[in-house]
Design an enzyme around this catalytic site. Structure first.
Site, PDB file in Angstrom:
ATOM      1  N   ARG A 146       0.831  -1.199   0.000  1.00 21.07           N
ATOM      2  CA  ARG A 146       0.000   0.000   0.000  1.00 21.07           C
ATOM      3  C   ARG A 146       0.875   1.262   0.000  1.00 21.07           C
ATOM      4  O   ARG A 146       2.073   1.206   0.245  1.00 21.07           O
ATOM      5  CB  ARG A 146      -0.912   0.007   1.226  1.00 21.07           C
ATOM      6  CG  ARG A 146      -1.835  -1.212   1.318  1.00 21.07           C
ATOM      7  CD  ARG A 146      -2.655  -1.153   2.595  1.00 21.07           C
ATOM      8  NE  ARG A 146      -3.576  -2.277   2.718  1.00 21.07           N
ATOM      9  CZ  ARG A 146      -3.289  -3.426   3.304  1.00 21.07           C
ATOM     10  NH1 ARG A 146      -2.073  -3.617   3.816  1.00 21.07           N
ATOM     11  NH2 ARG A 146      -4.180  -4.397   3.385  1.00 21.07           N
ATOM     12  N   HIS A 152      -2.979   2.154  -5.036  1.00 16.48           N
ATOM     13  CA  HIS A 152      -3.922   1.044  -4.885  1.00 16.48           C
ATOM     14  C   HIS A 152      -4.345   0.472  -6.229  1.00 16.48           C
ATOM     15  O   HIS A 152      -4.740  -0.703  -6.319  1.00 16.48           O
ATOM     16  CB  HIS A 152      -5.154   1.496  -4.091  1.00 16.48           C
ATOM     17  CG  HIS A 152      -5.459   0.606  -2.935  1.00 16.48           C
ATOM     18  ND1 HIS A 152      -4.653   0.523  -1.813  1.00 16.48           N
ATOM     19  CD2 HIS A 152      -6.463  -0.275  -2.719  1.00 16.48           C
ATOM     20  CE1 HIS A 152      -5.166  -0.351  -0.962  1.00 16.48           C
ATOM     21  NE2 HIS A 152      -6.251  -0.858  -1.491  1.00 16.48           N
ATOM     22  N   TYR A 164     -11.146 -10.435  -5.928  1.00 15.50           N
ATOM     23  CA  TYR A 164     -10.429 -10.521  -7.195  1.00 15.50           C
ATOM     24  C   TYR A 164     -10.768 -11.786  -7.987  1.00 15.50           C
ATOM     25  O   TYR A 164     -10.423 -11.884  -9.157  1.00 15.50           O
ATOM     26  CB  TYR A 164      -8.917 -10.480  -6.934  1.00 15.50           C
ATOM     27  CG  TYR A 164      -8.491  -9.231  -6.201  1.00 15.50           C
ATOM     28  CD1 TYR A 164      -8.397  -8.018  -6.860  1.00 15.50           C
ATOM     29  CD2 TYR A 164      -8.213  -9.277  -4.842  1.00 15.50           C
ATOM     30  CE1 TYR A 164      -8.012  -6.875  -6.191  1.00 15.50           C
ATOM     31  CE2 TYR A 164      -7.829  -8.134  -4.158  1.00 15.50           C
ATOM     32  CZ  TYR A 164      -7.731  -6.934  -4.833  1.00 15.50           C
ATOM     33  OH  TYR A 164      -7.364  -5.798  -4.165  1.00 15.50           O
ATOM     34  N   ARG A 219      -1.948  -2.136  -6.935  1.00 13.98           N
ATOM     35  CA  ARG A 219      -2.213  -3.264  -6.027  1.00 13.98           C
ATOM     36  C   ARG A 219      -3.333  -4.138  -6.588  1.00 13.98           C
ATOM     37  O   ARG A 219      -3.214  -5.365  -6.638  1.00 13.98           O
ATOM     38  CB  ARG A 219      -2.580  -2.713  -4.649  1.00 13.98           C
ATOM     39  CG  ARG A 219      -2.923  -3.748  -3.581  1.00 13.98           C
ATOM     40  CD  ARG A 219      -3.200  -3.021  -2.273  1.00 13.98           C
ATOM     41  NE  ARG A 219      -3.762  -3.877  -1.264  1.00 13.98           N
ATOM     42  CZ  ARG A 219      -3.071  -4.599  -0.395  1.00 13.98           C
ATOM     43  NH1 ARG A 219      -1.757  -4.587  -0.445  1.00 13.98           N
ATOM     44  NH2 ARG A 219      -3.668  -5.338   0.513  1.00 13.98           N
ATOM     45  N   HIS A 246      -3.830  -9.526   3.591  1.00 16.39           N
ATOM     46  CA  HIS A 246      -5.228  -9.577   4.003  1.00 16.39           C
ATOM     47  C   HIS A 246      -5.383 -10.497   5.206  1.00 16.39           C
ATOM     48  O   HIS A 246      -4.847 -11.610   5.215  1.00 16.39           O
ATOM     49  CB  HIS A 246      -6.111 -10.085   2.858  1.00 16.39           C
ATOM     50  CG  HIS A 246      -6.254  -9.091   1.751  1.00 16.39           C
ATOM     51  ND1 HIS A 246      -6.655  -9.439   0.475  1.00 16.39           N
ATOM     52  CD2 HIS A 246      -6.062  -7.746   1.727  1.00 16.39           C
ATOM     53  CE1 HIS A 246      -6.701  -8.352  -0.287  1.00 16.39           C
ATOM     54  NE2 HIS A 246      -6.332  -7.327   0.440  1.00 16.39           N
ATOM     55  N   LYS A 290      -1.908  -2.251   7.466  1.00 15.32           N
ATOM     56  CA  LYS A 290      -3.285  -1.882   7.794  1.00 15.32           C
ATOM     57  C   LYS A 290      -3.906  -2.868   8.772  1.00 15.32           C
ATOM     58  O   LYS A 290      -4.715  -2.491   9.613  1.00 15.32           O
ATOM     59  CB  LYS A 290      -4.104  -1.817   6.503  1.00 15.32           C
ATOM     60  CG  LYS A 290      -5.540  -1.360   6.681  1.00 15.32           C
ATOM     61  CD  LYS A 290      -6.237  -1.287   5.355  1.00 15.32           C
ATOM     62  CE  LYS A 290      -7.685  -0.839   5.503  1.00 15.32           C
ATOM     63  NZ  LYS A 290      -8.375  -0.779   4.196  1.00 15.32           N
TER      64      LYS A 290
END
Length: 412
Positions: free
Chosen positions: A260, A357, A392, A360, A383, A285
Site C-alpha cells: 500500500r 492502490h 479478485y 495493487r 489480508h 493496515k
C-alpha cells in the site's frame, strides 16, 4: 555556516546583527541539512535577518513576542511577501523556539474543540483505530456537530432526539454520491453517537436509530489495469535523471509486491534484505508486519536508486522527496502523483481511481488470472481474511466458466 551562503564581510555583519543575529548560523545549518538549494536558502536567511533587525528595535535580545511578529507582518502591503515572511519565521521558530513567545490557536477556536479532542482520544485509546481511520471518523463527528449547532442553535447535546439524528443522517446521505460513501457517513455518525452515550453526554444510545445503508462490496469489479499497460508505463520511464530512477523504483516496487501507499512510505533502508531478496513491511493496515518478495528487476531498480539517485541526507527511510526540504514523503499525495504521472506518460488511460492502490488491484488480478492459490495472494497482499481477497476472483471469468455446473435438464 553562514559564510557558506554569503561571502562579503559587510553582509555577514548585517545578517548577524539584530535580535536573532546569534542564531543565524544555526538557521543556515538548518537549511543546509534539509537540502535547500543555495539560492533558496539565501532568500530565507535574508527574510529572517530583515525580521531580526525589525525585532531588535522593538524587543532587543529578549524573547520575541507575538505582537512584534504581528507588527512586522502588518508592514507588508501585498500578500506574496507576507506569505514568504511567515514561512521564513516558521523555520526560525522551529530552529530556535526558545527565542519566541508565540501562542498558536488550536482547531481554529472550534466551539466543540474539547469534545472533539475527547472523541479523538476515545477513537485512539478505546477503539484502537489507526490515524488515517481516526481522521475520517473524527471528520464525520465534526460534520454531525456542525449540522446540529446550525439547525438547533443553543440546544444542548443531552437533549438530542432520534428525530434530529434521522434528519442529520438524511442530510449527510443527500451529499453522498456512492454506496460506499453513504455507508461510511452513517457508520461515522453511529460511532459518534456511541461515544456520546459512552462518555455520558447522552442518556440513550441513539446509534441504534441510524439506518444501515446497503453497500455490497462484491457487486462491482475492482479498478485495475491490464498487466501490459502496467509494464508499458514502467518501461516508458527513463533512467537519465534522479527523479526518473526513483519513480521507476517506486512503480516497480508497488506493481510487483502490491504494498500500500503508506507501507511504501514507511520502508526503511534496513528493511531490505538483499541476500534473501525480501522486503520487510512494517505495521500494515491489519496491524501486522509481513515480508514480501523482492524480484530481481525490482531489486536492481532499488539498488540503482540508492547508489545513484537517492539524496545524500541523514534519513533512515528509503524514498525521499527531491524538492526541498529533502525528507520522506509525509502523506499519500506525492506517491499517488508519481503513479498518475508515470501511467499517463506511458500512454495509459486513467479513470477516477489512479494511485498506488490501482497497481495493487492490478497485481492481485494478474496473480488470480495466473491461477495462483487465493491464500497465496492473500498472504502477499496482507489480508487478514480470505474473504477480502475473494473480490479478485470475479475477474477470472474464464476460470469461473470452467467450474460452472451443467444446466439441469440439458441433454448434452
Amino acid at each position: 555556516m553562514l559564510d557558506f551562503y554569503f561571502s562579503y564581510r559587510g553582509v555577514l555583519k548585517r545578517l548577524r546583527s539584530g535580535a536573532l543575529g546569534g542564531e543565524m548560523d544555526r538557521f543556515a545549518e538548518h537549511f543546509f541539512s534539509l537540502g535547500y538549494k543555495q539560492a533558496s536558502a539565501k532568500i530565507y536567511l535574508s527574510r529572517i535577518a530583515r525580521f531580526s533587525q525589525f525585532a531588535a528595535t522593538r524587543s532587543g535580545p529578549m524573547p520575541i513576542h507575538q505582537d512584534v511578529i504581528d507588527s512586522y507582518l502588518s508592514t507588508f502591503i501585498t500578500d506574496t511577501p507576507r506569505i514568504g515572511a511567515v514561512s521564513a519565521l516558521g523555520h526560525a521558530w522551529r530552529v530556535a523556539p526558545e527565542r519566541f513567545i508565540i501562542s498558536f490557536p488550536s482547531e481554529e477556536a472550534h466551539p466543540d474543540a474539547p469534545l472533539l479532542a475527547y472523541f479523538s482520544d476515545y477513537l485512539h485509546r478505546v477503539r484502537g483505530l489507526e490515524p488515517k481511520t481516526r481522521e475520517g471518523v473524527l471528520l464525520g463527528g465534526r460534520r454531525f456537530l456542525d449540522w446540529f449547532r446550525h439547525h438547533h442553535l443553543g440546544q444542548d447535546l443531552e437533549a438530542l432526539t432520534a428525530e434530529q439524528v434521522l434528519a442529520a443522517v438524511e442530510h449527510r446521505l443527500s451529499l453522498s454520491a456512492t454506496s460506499s460513501s453513504r455507508a461510511a457517513a452513517t457508520s461515522h455518525i453511529r460511532t459518534f453517537l456511541r461515544f456520546l452515550y459512552w462518555a455520558g453526554h447522552h442518556r440513550q444510545d441513539l446509534a441504534c436509530v441510524v439506518p444501515r445503508t446497503p453497500s455490497w462490496r462484491m457487486a462491482h469489479l475492482p479498478p485495475r489495469l491490464a498487466w501490459d499497460d502496467v509494464r508499458q508505463a514502467i518501461d516508458a520511464i527513463g533512467a537519465t535523471t534522479p527523479v526518473d530512477i526513483r519513480d521507476r523504483a517506486v512503480l516497480l516496487l508497488l506493481a510487483t509486491t502490491g504494498i500500500r501507499n503508506g507501507e511504501l512510505r514507511a520502508i526503511r533502508l534496513k528493511d531490505i534484505d538483499w541476500r534473501t531478496g525480501e522486503v520487510f513491511v512494517r505495521r500494515t493496515k491489519g496491524k501486522r508486519d509481513r515480508v514480501v518478495p523482492l524480484l530481481e528487476e525490482t531489486g536492481a531498480a532499488l539498488a540503482d536508486y540508492i547508489l545513484r539517485a537517492r539524496p545524500k541526507v541523514d534519513s533512515p527511510y528509503l524514498f525521499l522527496s527531491f524538492a526541498p526540504p529533502l525528507r520522506p514523503f509525509k502523506c499519500a499525495s506525492p506517491v499517488s502523483r508519481i503513479v498518475r504521472k508515470r501511467l499517463r506518460h506511458g500512454g495509459v488511460e486513467l479513470g477516477r481511481v489512479a494511485g498506488a492502490h490501482l497497481l495493487r488491484h492490478s497485481l492481485a488480478t494478474q496473480l488470480v488470472r495466473q491461477r495462483r492459490p487465493i491464500n497465496e495472494v492473500a498472504d502477499l497482499l496482507g489480508h487478514r481474511s480470505i474473504n477480502t481477497t475473494a473480490l479478485y476472483v470475479k475477474v477470472a471469468a474464464s476460470q469461473l466458466a470452467e467450474v460452472a455446473l451443467p444446466f439441469p435438464g440439458d441433454a448434452a
